[in-house]
Structures are given as C-alpha cells and as structure tokens.
Motif scaffolding. Structure first.
Motif, mmCIF file in Angstrom:
data_model
loop_
_atom_site.group_PDB
_atom_site.id
_atom_site.type_symbol
_atom_site.label_atom_id
_atom_site.label_comp_id
_atom_site.label_asym_id
_atom_site.label_seq_id
_atom_site.Cartn_x
_atom_site.Cartn_y
_atom_site.Cartn_z
ATOM 1 N N LEU A 199 -0.813 13.811 -0.307
ATOM 2 C CA LEU A 199 -0.750 12.351 -0.311
ATOM 3 C C LEU A 199 0.645 11.875 0.076
ATOM 4 O O LEU A 199 0.798 10.895 0.824
ATOM 5 C CB LEU A 199 -1.136 11.830 -1.694
ATOM 6 N N MET A 200 1.672 12.567 -0.406
ATOM 7 C CA MET A 200 3.050 12.201 -0.084
ATOM 8 C C MET A 200 3.334 12.366 1.407
ATOM 9 O O MET A 200 4.109 11.600 1.996
ATOM 10 C CB MET A 200 4.006 13.086 -0.908
ATOM 11 N N TRP A 201 2.703 13.333 2.026
ATOM 12 C CA TRP A 201 2.928 13.629 3.439
ATOM 13 C C TRP A 201 2.607 12.422 4.322
ATOM 14 O O TRP A 201 3.250 12.208 5.352
ATOM 15 C CB TRP A 201 2.068 14.823 3.840
ATOM 16 N N ARG A 202 1.626 11.619 3.913
ATOM 17 C CA ARG A 202 1.138 10.520 4.733
ATOM 18 C C ARG A 202 1.880 9.208 4.485
ATOM 19 O O ARG A 202 1.573 8.192 5.128
ATOM 20 C CB ARG A 202 -0.357 10.315 4.476
ATOM 21 N N ILE A 203 2.831 9.219 3.585
ATOM 22 C CA ILE A 203 3.548 7.988 3.244
ATOM 23 C C ILE A 203 4.713 7.787 4.209
ATOM 24 O O ILE A 203 5.435 8.726 4.542
ATOM 25 C CB ILE A 203 4.045 8.043 1.786
ATOM 26 N N PHE A 230 7.987 -2.656 -10.138
ATOM 27 C CA PHE A 230 7.461 -1.388 -9.644
ATOM 28 C C PHE A 230 8.064 -0.189 -10.368
ATOM 29 O O PHE A 230 7.406 0.848 -10.486
ATOM 30 C CB PHE A 230 7.653 -1.289 -8.130
ATOM 31 N N PHE A 231 9.269 -0.297 -10.850
ATOM 32 C CA PHE A 231 9.800 0.795 -11.665
ATOM 33 C C PHE A 231 9.087 0.849 -13.020
ATOM 34 O O PHE A 231 8.999 1.906 -13.640
ATOM 35 C CB PHE A 231 11.314 0.682 -11.840
ATOM 36 N N GLY A 232 8.578 -0.303 -13.471
ATOM 37 C CA GLY A 232 7.743 -0.290 -14.667
ATOM 38 C C GLY A 232 6.457 0.485 -14.419
ATOM 39 O O GLY A 232 6.045 1.307 -15.240
ATOM 40 N N LEU A 233 5.822 0.247 -13.243
ATOM 41 C CA LEU A 233 4.628 1.022 -12.875
ATOM 42 C C LEU A 233 4.975 2.487 -12.677
ATOM 43 O O LEU A 233 4.181 3.372 -13.010
ATOM 44 C CB LEU A 233 4.019 0.467 -11.581
ATOM 45 N N SER A 250 14.805 8.142 -6.389
ATOM 46 C CA SER A 250 15.514 7.673 -5.201
ATOM 47 C C SER A 250 14.541 7.061 -4.199
ATOM 48 O O SER A 250 14.791 5.997 -3.621
ATOM 49 C CB SER A 250 16.272 8.848 -4.564
ATOM 50 N N PHE A 251 13.401 7.740 -3.973
ATOM 51 C CA PHE A 251 12.411 7.246 -3.020
ATOM 52 C C PHE A 251 11.820 5.925 -3.498
ATOM 53 O O PHE A 251 11.589 5.006 -2.705
ATOM 54 C CB PHE A 251 11.305 8.289 -2.834
ATOM 55 N N MET A 252 11.564 5.810 -4.796
ATOM 56 C CA MET A 252 11.016 4.577 -5.350
ATOM 57 C C MET A 252 11.961 3.407 -5.109
ATOM 58 O O MET A 252 11.525 2.305 -4.759
ATOM 59 C CB MET A 252 10.773 4.756 -6.846
ATOM 60 N N ALA A 253 13.250 3.637 -5.283
ATOM 61 C CA ALA A 253 14.234 2.579 -5.075
ATOM 62 C C ALA A 253 14.253 2.118 -3.627
ATOM 63 O O ALA A 253 14.545 0.954 -3.345
ATOM 64 C CB ALA A 253 15.621 3.078 -5.486
ATOM 65 N N ARG A 254 13.908 3.032 -2.702
ATOM 66 C CA ARG A 254 13.955 2.689 -1.279
ATOM 67 C C ARG A 254 12.658 2.060 -0.784
ATOM 68 O O ARG A 254 12.682 1.216 0.106
ATOM 69 C CB ARG A 254 14.270 3.944 -0.463
ATOM 70 N N ILE A 255 11.518 2.486 -1.332
ATOM 71 C CA ILE A 255 10.241 2.017 -0.787
ATOM 72 C C ILE A 255 9.759 0.727 -1.438
ATOM 73 O O ILE A 255 9.030 -0.046 -0.814
ATOM 74 C CB ILE A 255 9.159 3.121 -0.915
ATOM 75 N N ALA A 256 10.155 0.470 -2.657
ATOM 76 C CA ALA A 256 9.716 -0.757 -3.337
ATOM 77 C C ALA A 256 10.508 -1.949 -2.797
ATOM 78 O O ALA A 256 11.709 -1.832 -2.518
ATOM 79 C CB ALA A 256 9.918 -0.636 -4.844
ATOM 80 N N PRO A 257 9.870 -3.115 -2.625
ATOM 81 C CA PRO A 257 10.597 -4.314 -2.190
ATOM 82 C C PRO A 257 11.723 -4.642 -3.167
ATOM 83 O O PRO A 257 11.541 -4.523 -4.389
ATOM 84 C CB PRO A 257 9.511 -5.405 -2.212
ATOM 85 N N ALA A 258 12.853 -5.030 -2.617
ATOM 86 C CA ALA A 258 14.041 -5.251 -3.457
ATOM 87 C C ALA A 258 13.777 -6.263 -4.568
ATOM 88 O O ALA A 258 14.250 -6.098 -5.695
ATOM 89 C CB ALA A 258 15.207 -5.704 -2.589
ATOM 90 N N ARG A 305 0.806 -1.219 0.000
ATOM 91 C CA ARG A 305 0.000 0.000 0.000
ATOM 92 C C ARG A 305 0.838 1.267 0.000
ATOM 93 O O ARG A 305 0.484 2.251 -0.657
ATOM 94 C CB ARG A 305 -0.938 -0.015 1.221
ATOM 95 N N GLN A 306 1.932 1.273 0.743
ATOM 96 C CA GLN A 306 2.770 2.471 0.791
ATOM 97 C C GLN A 306 3.345 2.777 -0.589
ATOM 98 O O GLN A 306 3.361 3.935 -1.028
ATOM 99 C CB GLN A 306 3.893 2.285 1.815
ATOM 100 N N THR A 307 3.806 1.732 -1.273
ATOM 101 C CA THR A 307 4.349 1.921 -2.618
ATOM 102 C C THR A 307 3.260 2.395 -3.574
ATOM 103 O O THR A 307 3.486 3.289 -4.398
ATOM 104 C CB THR A 307 4.970 0.613 -3.134
ATOM 105 N N GLY A 308 2.063 1.820 -3.444
ATOM 106 C CA GLY A 308 0.948 2.242 -4.287
ATOM 107 C C GLY A 308 0.572 3.698 -4.058
ATOM 108 O O GLY A 308 0.303 4.442 -5.006
ATOM 109 N N ARG A 309 0.559 4.120 -2.791
ATOM 110 C CA ARG A 309 0.236 5.513 -2.479
ATOM 111 C C ARG A 309 1.298 6.452 -3.043
ATOM 112 O O ARG A 309 0.982 7.540 -3.535
ATOM 113 C CB ARG A 309 0.123 5.698 -0.970
#
Length: 203
Positions: free
Chosen positions: A191-195, A145-148, A131-139, A19-23
């Motif tokens: 929306l970013m504030w709540r992640i 997720f980078f495709g999304l 940078s944030f995407m690389a950290r929040i998405a599961p390794a 959910r965090q990655t989706g948000r």
C-alpha cells in the motif's frame, strides 16, 4: 467525550479529499500492527522456540532497543537525502527479509544476529513514518491528522496478536503463527508503494 468524538468525525470526513494521506494512515496502521505484534510476541517466541531464559530475553530486548536507536539515528541521514517514503519502504522490506530468515533458523546465535538486524530497521520505520506524515498532511491540518496518526497505531492493535494467537493454535507452531507478522508488513509495504512521495515533484 462528545467534543472529542465530534472533532474526530470532522477529521474523518476530510479523508475523501485527502486520499493520499488516508492511504498512508492505512499503510502505516498495517505495518505498525506488525511491529506491535513483534514487540508483544518476540519474547514469547524466543522462550518457546529457542528455550531462552528470562535473563537471555532481557539481554536480547536491550540489544534490540540499542540497535533500534542506532538505526533511527543512521537512517535520519537517508531520510534527508532520499526521502521518508524510501526509508519506510526499505525498512519494511528489510523487516520482511530478516523476519522471514529468523523464522527459519534453528541456532540461538543466528536468532540474536538476525534479531539485532531487525532492531536496526524498527527505529527507521517508526521515525520516517512521523517524518512522512509531517510532509504529506496539509500544513493547516497537521494537528488533526497527527491525531488520526496516533489513533491509527492503536485502534487495531489487537488484530496482530489475535491473528498470531489463532494461527499458532491452529497450526500448533509458533513459527507459523509468527509468520503472520510478515503479512502485515507486506500489506503495508504494497500500500505504501502506491502513495505519492511529497518530496518528489509530480510527473
């Protein structure tokens, strides 16, 4: 095409578990729509509201790219020190403040000054998002997720220009129409504030 769509559907089905990655993807989609609309309509606004010539708009575009590069370089250090989430929040908040100011000024000089200020924060908003995407998405799901991530920046790219165009015609004002960009920035910011920040330990 069938294989690609099937892969996309499998990745989308993972979002309820992430959910965090989706948000974040939704927040990034919103403020990126604002940025894309700014790129699409910035020159039109400069010509229509300030009467700038093609050569002046070209110079302004070069200045915007230079300041965006400088901003991305400078804020890379801030990203490392305090995190990508703070960098994104600060950059988008600055874009809202400077964007609001540039819609109020009448002087071409201040349009240049504020426009260069906006450029400084365009680069960090984009680079810190990756940078944030690389950290929040599961390794083990980075590729999916980078495709999304790439898709989310394009699939709704028509919304910002359409909204700006409609509101400009309705209000008969470029300033009012361009103010819709701030709505995308603000929605993305809230929306970013709540992640959750993956660089900070959970409470």
């Amino acid at each position: 095409m069938r294989d690609g769509l099937a892969s996309l559907w499998r990745t989308l089905k993972l979002l309820p578990e992430q959910r965090q990655t989706g948000r974040f993807l939704l927040a990034r989609m919103l403020y990126t729509d604002g940025l894309n609309t700014l790129f699409a309509f910035g020159g039109i606004y400069a010509a229509g509201t300030f009467g700038m010539s093609f050569e002046e708009i070209l110079i302004f575009g070069i200045l915007l790219n230079v300041t965006a590069g400088l901003g991305a370089f400078a804020f890379a250090w801030i990203d490392d020190l305090v995190g990508a989430k703070f960098t994104i929040l600060f950059s988008v908040a600055a874009l809202i403040g400077l964007g609001g100011a540039i819609l109020l000024v009448e002087s071409q000089f201040w349009f240049y000054v504020l426009g260069c200020g906006i450029g400084v924060f365009i680069g960090p908003a984009q680079t810190a998002s990756r940078s944030f995407m690389a950290r929040i998405a599961p390794a083990h799901l980075h590729a999916e997720f980078f495709g999304l991530y790439a898709l989310s920046g394009k699939v709704t790219a028509f919304l910002g220009p359409a909204l700006v165009g409609w509101v400009t015609v309705w209000a008969d004002s470029q300033r009012v129409g361009m103010a819709m960009i701030l709505v995308f920035f603000l929605a993305g910011l809230l929306l970013m504030w709540r992640i959750r920040d993956p660089q900070r330990p959970a409470p």
